[in-house]
Scaffold this motif. Structure first.
Motif, PDB file in Angstrom:
ATOM      1  N   VAL A 141       0.859  -1.198   0.000  1.00 60.14           N
ATOM      2  CA  VAL A 141       0.000   0.000   0.000  1.00 60.14           C
ATOM      3  C   VAL A 141       0.888   1.239   0.000  1.00 60.14           C
ATOM      4  O   VAL A 141       2.025   1.212   0.490  1.00 60.14           O
ATOM      5  N   ALA A 142       0.334   2.321  -0.547  1.00 61.72           N
ATOM      6  CA  ALA A 142       1.052   3.596  -0.597  1.00 61.72           C
ATOM      7  C   ALA A 142       0.056   4.717  -0.295  1.00 61.72           C
ATOM      8  O   ALA A 142      -0.556   5.274  -1.208  1.00 61.72           O
ATOM      9  N   PRO A 143      -0.125   5.038   0.989  1.00 59.41           N
ATOM     10  CA  PRO A 143      -1.145   6.030   1.370  1.00 59.41           C
ATOM     11  C   PRO A 143      -0.906   7.442   0.831  1.00 59.41           C
ATOM     12  O   PRO A 143      -1.818   8.242   0.726  1.00 59.41           O
ATOM     13  N   GLY A 144       0.346   7.738   0.467  1.00 51.87           N
ATOM     14  CA  GLY A 144       0.586   9.074  -0.089  1.00 51.87           C
ATOM     15  C   GLY A 144       0.908  10.123   0.964  1.00 51.87           C
ATOM     16  O   GLY A 144       1.492   9.787   2.003  1.00 51.87           O
ATOM     17  N   PRO A 145       0.573  11.401   0.722  1.00 48.17           N
ATOM     18  CA  PRO A 145      -0.334  11.957  -0.308  1.00 48.17           C
ATOM     19  C   PRO A 145       0.263  11.907  -1.708  1.00 48.17           C
ATOM     20  O   PRO A 145       1.472  11.867  -1.881  1.00 48.17           O
ATOM     21  N   HIS A 146      -0.657  11.933  -2.721  1.00 50.57           N
ATOM     22  CA  HIS A 146      -0.242  11.806  -4.109  1.00 50.57           C
ATOM     23  C   HIS A 146      -0.606  13.042  -4.921  1.00 50.57           C
ATOM     24  O   HIS A 146      -1.454  13.838  -4.526  1.00 50.57           O
TER      25      HIS A 146
ATOM     26  N   THR B  10      19.902  -0.951   1.070  1.00 51.95           N
ATOM     27  CA  THR B  10      20.044   0.109   0.057  1.00 51.95           C
ATOM     28  C   THR B  10      19.489   1.421   0.573  1.00 51.95           C
ATOM     29  O   THR B  10      20.118   2.479   0.431  1.00 51.95           O
ATOM     30  N   PHE B  11      18.315   1.375   1.182  1.00 52.48           N
ATOM     31  CA  PHE B  11      17.736   2.608   1.720  1.00 52.48           C
ATOM     32  C   PHE B  11      18.624   3.198   2.814  1.00 52.48           C
ATOM     33  O   PHE B  11      18.873   4.413   2.845  1.00 52.48           O
ATOM     34  N   LEU B  12      19.099   2.351   3.727  1.00 53.15           N
ATOM     35  CA  LEU B  12      19.941   2.854   4.816  1.00 53.15           C
ATOM     36  C   LEU B  12      21.188   3.549   4.276  1.00 53.15           C
ATOM     37  O   LEU B  12      21.572   4.628   4.744  1.00 53.15           O
ATOM     38  N   ALA B  13      21.830   2.930   3.289  1.00 52.13           N
ATOM     39  CA  ALA B  13      23.062   3.518   2.740  1.00 52.13           C
ATOM     40  C   ALA B  13      22.768   4.815   1.996  1.00 52.13           C
ATOM     41  O   ALA B  13      23.514   5.790   2.115  1.00 52.13           O
ATOM     42  N   LEU B  14      21.679   4.849   1.213  1.00 54.70           N
ATOM     43  CA  LEU B  14      21.321   6.080   0.511  1.00 54.70           C
ATOM     44  C   LEU B  14      21.053   7.216   1.496  1.00 54.70           C
ATOM     45  O   LEU B  14      21.476   8.351   1.291  1.00 54.70           O
TER      46      LEU B  14
ATOM     47  N   GLY C  93       7.698  -8.306   9.482  1.00 59.60           N
ATOM     48  CA  GLY C  93       7.554  -9.550   8.739  1.00 59.60           C
ATOM     49  C   GLY C  93       8.086  -9.419   7.331  1.00 59.60           C
ATOM     50  O   GLY C  93       9.264  -9.155   7.103  1.00 59.60           O
ATOM     51  N   CYS C  94       7.194  -9.580   6.351  1.00 57.94           N
ATOM     52  CA  CYS C  94       7.596  -9.484   4.946  1.00 57.94           C
ATOM     53  C   CYS C  94       7.416  -8.082   4.390  1.00 57.94           C
ATOM     54  O   CYS C  94       7.563  -7.868   3.177  1.00 57.94           O
ATOM     55  N   VAL C  95       7.111  -7.118   5.232  1.00 54.77           N
ATOM     56  CA  VAL C  95       6.802  -5.751   4.793  1.00 54.77           C
ATOM     57  C   VAL C  95       7.849  -4.773   5.309  1.00 54.77           C
ATOM     58  O   VAL C  95       8.247  -4.816   6.476  1.00 54.77           O
ATOM     59  N   LEU C  96       8.311  -3.911   4.409  1.00 54.47           N
ATOM     60  CA  LEU C  96       9.129  -2.771   4.806  1.00 54.47           C
ATOM     61  C   LEU C  96       8.256  -1.529   4.784  1.00 54.47           C
ATOM     62  O   LEU C  96       7.595  -1.239   3.780  1.00 54.47           O
ATOM     63  N   ARG C  97       8.267  -0.802   5.906  1.00 48.63           N
ATOM     64  CA  ARG C  97       7.469   0.414   6.001  1.00 48.63           C
ATOM     65  C   ARG C  97       8.364   1.639   5.921  1.00 48.63           C
ATOM     66  O   ARG C  97       9.350   1.741   6.661  1.00 48.63           O
ATOM     67  N   LEU C  98       8.018   2.531   5.037  1.00 53.18           N
ATOM     68  CA  LEU C  98       8.684   3.824   4.936  1.00 53.18           C
ATOM     69  C   LEU C  98       7.743   4.864   5.531  1.00 53.18           C
ATOM     70  O   LEU C  98       6.587   4.996   5.103  1.00 53.18           O
ATOM     71  N   LYS C  99       8.252   5.585   6.526  1.00 56.11           N
ATOM     72  CA  LYS C  99       7.411   6.528   7.251  1.00 56.11           C
ATOM     73  C   LYS C  99       7.896   7.958   7.056  1.00 56.11           C
ATOM     74  O   LYS C  99       9.099   8.212   7.009  1.00 56.11           O
ATOM     75  N   ARG C 100       6.950   8.876   6.941  1.00 53.65           N
ATOM     76  CA  ARG C 100       7.240  10.303   6.811  1.00 53.65           C
ATOM     77  C   ARG C 100       6.714  11.030   8.043  1.00 53.65           C
ATOM     78  O   ARG C 100       5.882  10.506   8.799  1.00 53.65           O
ATOM     79  N   TRP C 101       7.201  12.244   8.232  1.00 53.17           N
ATOM     80  CA  TRP C 101       6.715  13.052   9.348  1.00 53.17           C
ATOM     81  C   TRP C 101       5.578  13.945   8.869  1.00 53.17           C
ATOM     82  O   TRP C 101       5.708  14.653   7.862  1.00 53.17           O
TER      83      TRP C 101
ATOM     84  N   ALA D 220       4.651   4.418   2.652  1.00 54.34           N
ATOM     85  CA  ALA D 220       4.507   3.219   1.824  1.00 54.34           C
ATOM     86  C   ALA D 220       4.789   1.996   2.686  1.00 54.34           C
ATOM     87  O   ALA D 220       5.670   2.017   3.546  1.00 54.34           O
ATOM     88  N   ALA D 221       4.012   0.936   2.448  1.00 57.44           N
ATOM     89  CA  ALA D 221       4.255  -0.360   3.087  1.00 57.44           C
ATOM     90  C   ALA D 221       4.412  -1.374   1.957  1.00 57.44           C
ATOM     91  O   ALA D 221       3.436  -1.707   1.280  1.00 57.44           O
ATOM     92  N   LEU D 222       5.639  -1.816   1.739  1.00 53.36           N
ATOM     93  CA  LEU D 222       5.982  -2.613   0.566  1.00 53.36           C
ATOM     94  C   LEU D 222       6.208  -4.066   0.947  1.00 53.36           C
ATOM     95  O   LEU D 222       7.035  -4.368   1.816  1.00 53.36           O
ATOM     96  N   ASN D 223       5.482  -4.957   0.300  1.00 48.69           N
ATOM     97  CA  ASN D 223       5.555  -6.386   0.584  1.00 48.69           C
ATOM     98  C   ASN D 223       6.620  -7.043  -0.307  1.00 48.69           C
ATOM     99  O   ASN D 223       6.700  -6.795  -1.507  1.00 48.69           O
ATOM    100  N   PHE D 224       7.425  -7.920   0.309  1.00 51.10           N
ATOM    101  CA  PHE D 224       8.471  -8.637  -0.421  1.00 51.10           C
ATOM    102  C   PHE D 224       8.223 -10.134  -0.332  1.00 51.10           C
ATOM    103  O   PHE D 224       7.889 -10.653   0.732  1.00 51.10           O
ATOM    104  N   GLN D 225       8.410 -10.802  -1.445  1.00 51.94           N
ATOM    105  CA  GLN D 225       8.165 -12.241  -1.496  1.00 51.94           C
ATOM    106  C   GLN D 225       9.332 -13.049  -0.952  1.00 51.94           C
ATOM    107  O   GLN D 225       9.139 -14.163  -0.479  1.00 51.94           O
ATOM    108  N   THR D 226      10.551 -12.511  -1.043  1.00 45.67           N
ATOM    109  CA  THR D 226      11.722 -13.248  -0.563  1.00 45.67           C
ATOM    110  C   THR D 226      12.493 -12.416   0.462  1.00 45.67           C
ATOM    111  O   THR D 226      12.515 -11.173   0.402  1.00 45.67           O
ATOM    112  N   TRP D 227      13.134 -13.109   1.357  1.00 45.30           N
ATOM    113  CA  TRP D 227      13.952 -12.461   2.391  1.00 45.30           C
ATOM    114  C   TRP D 227      15.121 -11.711   1.778  1.00 45.30           C
ATOM    115  O   TRP D 227      15.476 -10.610   2.217  1.00 45.30           O
TER     116      TRP D 227
END
Length: 488
Positions: free
Chosen positions: A230-235, A338-342, A303-311, A322-329
């Motif tokens: 899911v990607a709640p946005g705003p868009h 990648t996000f942490l390093a960026l 679990g299988c979801v990475l959540r990106l949070k904004r203020w 955004a809450a992004l679901n991944f099929q593999t570990w």
């Protein structure tokens, strides 16, 4: 000595014309040297002609490769800038070698037999014992590698990281190119050739994040309890977001059958990484977009979801962007690192969020200091609690980027092989089949590779740490030998 136009050669225009014009010039010089060496060969005993024939073959091949590079540069002009720095390294060195051979050939104070002997031994001494045939093998390997860069731009993402032997393009090998470059640079130094002017290299041309998701996964460990992303946005609608010119895409990852797409790009305005989310309205099919700088977001795992949070300024609290679901570990880990390093390397980042560097639902099995590409790094072994997957993580040991990921590598079934881990000294081990995913622009993986097979070496700061690491991966028990029957 950087390449300069020679007498009788009219060259004008940018440095590209000088260098690729130099390819044609040195190819012509190769032809001349071949004729000179052919003249020597007819005067030598058969035993000596074997080495001389190898040199002649090498010089002929150099002429062919140089002309091929000049031809290909006319077709693949968009890739020329990538190889210029490397071309400016090899051409002056090759030119000096050819002119030295001519100098020995034209020395009429010696017989042809002595000219050959003097040339062979003197030029071997100046190359730290590398015979002339092998020197031309290095030149030609280097030139054919640059040819592959011009022809196969699609494979450039493989070069920087040095894929495992099973995954590499058969036409290119970065470790070999870097080894050849170092040998040529040493030869330049021995011959007093001044340092080449640095231009854009392969490493400069590609951001490390462009390569992470282009490499094949060594294993695919499924994550249970899958969800819809899911990607709640705003868009906003397309066109309402300003993206500067000269921005470059770092990666693109689809979710929900591409109904949601995450694009990371480096801004052409401030050089910082940004994330762009595209979602599709299920009723109208219209696309909407949302953008945030990596410095504006925090990440965590459920679990299988990475959540990106904004203020949220209006709510004075964090909200899910955004809450992004991944099929593999493995894919989840790569996105997390990648996000942490960026974010950590971003000049706009004020501070990392509390606990961001500590991956949720992974248990730390081991941690110690290692010397890695001449830097002190922290080597950590993690086991994922949900899947049982094990991985290595090298992180910055100290300083402002402390704990920032440098590379990670997944431990696969290969670790069950008795040849996977080999201890070569009190503080060093070598892993025979491992593929680090690198999250750092300056990290040079090839410096940790050893031998023709490219075995990855880890050097611990302390012997005790090396002991503990090897104990994590015990050798499989040896099968008992079947007793032989004794004939009656």
């Amino acid at each position: 000595m950087d390449l300069i136009p020679q007498p009788g050669m009219e060259i004008s225009g940018p440095i590209e014309l000088h260098l690729f014009g130099g390819c044609c010039l040195e190819a012509q010089r190769c032809d001349t040297v071949v004729l000179q060496l052919e003249g020597l060969r007819s005067s030598l005993a058969e035993a000596s002609t074997l080495h001389l024939s190898a040199i002649i073959d090498g010089v002929r091949a150099s002429a062919r490769h140089l002309r091929e590079l000049a031809d290909l540069s006319q077709v693949h002009q968009d890739r020329v800038s990538v190889v210029l720095n490397y071309l400016n390294i090899v051409l002056p060195c090759l030119s000096r070698t050819l002119r030295d051979i001519t100098g020995y050939y034209e020395d009429k104070s010696m017989s042809k037999k002595n000219r050959w002997r003097t040339m062979y031994h003197k030029m071997m001494e100046e190359a730290d014992g590398t015979p002339l045939p092998q020197r031309f093998s290095i030149y030609n390997y280097f030139l054919t590698s640059l040819r592959d860069v011009l022809i196969r731009g699609q494979y450039l993402v493989w070069m920087r990281v040095g894929c495992s032997t099973s995954n590499r393009s058969p036409n290119f090998e970065l470790n070999g190119l870097e080894t050849a470059r170092e040998k040529i640079m040493q030869l330049r130094e021995n011959r007093g050739i001044r340092k080449a002017t640095r231009r854009r290299t392969l490493e400069d041309s590609f951001h490390w994040a462009q390569q992470i998701f282009s490499l094949p996964l060594p294993s695919r460990t499924p994550l249970k309890n899958q969800y819809m992303s899911v990607a709640p946005g705003p868009h906003q609608l397309w066109g309402q977001l300003w993206i500067p010119d000269d921005s470059r895409i770092l990666f693109r990852r689809p979710f929900n059958d591409d109904k949601i797409c995450l694009i990371a790009y480096e801004s052409g305005h401030d050089g910082c990484p940004y994330l762009l989310l595209r979602v599709i309205n299920q009723e109208t099919g219209q696309a909407f977009f949302s953008r945030r700088g990596c410095h504006e977001l925090c990440i965590d795992r459920d679990g299988c979801v990475l959540r990106l949070k904004r203020w949220s300024q209006s709510s004075h609290r964090s909200k899910t962007w955004a809450a992004l679901n991944f099929q593999t570990w493995e894919e989840l880990v790569l996105m997390y690192c990648t996000f942490l390093a960026l974010k950590a390397h971003n000049d706009l980042t004020v501070e990392m969020g509390p606990g961001e560097y500590t991956p949720a639902q992974e248990r730390k099995l081991f941690q110690a200091r290692i010397c890695d590409d001449d830097f002190w790094h922290s080597l950590i072994v993690y086991r994922d609690m949900a899947t049982g997957g094990v991985r290595l993580l090298a992180a910055v040991w100290d300083g402002p980027l402390r704990q920032c990921p440098v590379w990670t590598a997944f431990i696969t079934h290969q670790s069950a092989s008795p040849t996977w881990l080999r201890r070569v000294s009190k503080r060093r081990v070598r892993l025979s089949d491992i593929q680090p995913y690198v999250f750092c622009q300056d990290y040079r993986q090839h410096r940790q590779r050893r031998g023709q097979a490219g075995v990855f070496e880890i050097c611990f700061h302390a012997e005790e740490a090396c002991d503990r690491f090897t104990e994590l991966f015990p050798l499989p028990p040896k099968r008992p030998k079947t007793p032989q029957r004794i004939a009656a």
